[in-house]
Design an enzyme around this catalytic site. Sequence first.
Site, PDB file in Angstrom:
ATOM      1  N   HIS A  12      20.123 -26.905  38.632  1.00 49.42           N
ATOM      2  CA  HIS A  12      19.861 -28.286  38.218  1.00 49.42           C
ATOM      3  C   HIS A  12      21.106 -28.843  37.564  1.00 49.42           C
ATOM      4  CE1 HIS A  12      15.701 -27.892  39.219  1.00 49.42           C
ATOM      5  NE2 HIS A  12      15.723 -26.719  38.632  1.00 49.42           N
ATOM      6  N   ARG A  72      23.336 -44.143  40.658  1.00 48.16           N
ATOM      7  CA  ARG A  72      22.428 -44.613  39.615  1.00 48.16           C
ATOM      8  C   ARG A  72      22.340 -43.563  38.513  1.00 48.16           C
ATOM      9  NH1 ARG A  72      18.467 -46.119  43.968  1.00 48.16           N
ATOM     10  NH2 ARG A  72      19.792 -47.456  45.213  1.00 48.16           N
ATOM     11  N   ARG A  92      14.883 -31.877  28.492  1.00 45.50           N
ATOM     12  CA  ARG A  92      14.377 -33.187  28.929  1.00 45.50           C
ATOM     13  C   ARG A  92      12.855 -33.254  28.718  1.00 45.50           C
ATOM     14  NH1 ARG A  92      16.873 -34.815  34.540  1.00 45.50           N
ATOM     15  NH2 ARG A  92      16.007 -36.806  33.839  1.00 45.50           N
ATOM     16  N   GLU A 117      18.319 -21.077  41.700  1.00 44.27           N
ATOM     17  CA  GLU A 117      17.841 -22.432  41.386  1.00 44.27           C
ATOM     18  C   GLU A 117      18.894 -23.136  40.525  1.00 44.27           C
ATOM     19  OE1 GLU A 117      14.207 -22.307  39.155  1.00 44.27           O
ATOM     20  OE2 GLU A 117      14.284 -24.461  38.710  1.00 44.27           O
ATOM     21  N   ASN A 152      18.699 -26.846  44.719  1.00 41.56           N
ATOM     22  CA  ASN A 152      18.288 -27.863  43.740  1.00 41.56           C
ATOM     23  C   ASN A 152      17.185 -28.659  44.413  1.00 41.56           C
ATOM     24  OD1 ASN A 152      17.828 -29.918  41.967  1.00 41.56           O
ATOM     25  ND2 ASN A 152      19.991 -30.439  41.656  1.00 41.56           N
TER      26      ASN A 152
END
Length: 146
Positions: free
Chosen positions: A99, A17, A106, A97, A73
């Site tokens: 992403h 998706r 965003r 970390e 993540n």
Amino acid sequence: MKLLVINGPNLNLLGTRQPEVYGTTTLKDVEDACVAHGAAAGIDVACFQSNSEGALIDAIHAAKADCDGIVLNAGAYTHTSIALMDAVSSVELPTVEVHLSNIHAREPFRHKSYLAAVAVGQIAGFGLQGYLFAIDALSQRLNGSS
Ligand code: CA2
């Protein structure tokens, strides 16, 4: 050297998706690439994914027994979970970390990361490649070359 790659909530849906945001790469693609990238450098890479905050915390705690570093993540828990932040802090394993998307480009609620304060660094916006950068960063740090 052994590293644990942890993926959090909804990342099991990768590639199925929202390809406009997260691309067409599947979680299996990410995990396979991490294992192969590690193997090429003599690093044992284990992978774990869960949609549950508690299971992610348990995996971080368990990593202390046999891992040298964590690639994390945490998905949306990044922006909400003091419990995950405390887990990372408590195990004292170097944690990068990661992403897939550039969270700073965003929505404002994605700009805040509780993990950033306890991670050695953050990589965001490079898709699957970001996980490989994180493995390289941990490898160099653990080998004392950065
Ligand atoms: O960019 C990232 O890697 C994120 O950690 C992904 C999280 C998001 O909440 C973070 O703000 C940034 C969401 C992962 C959801 O993944 C999906 C994949 C396919 C379809 C739907 C969701």
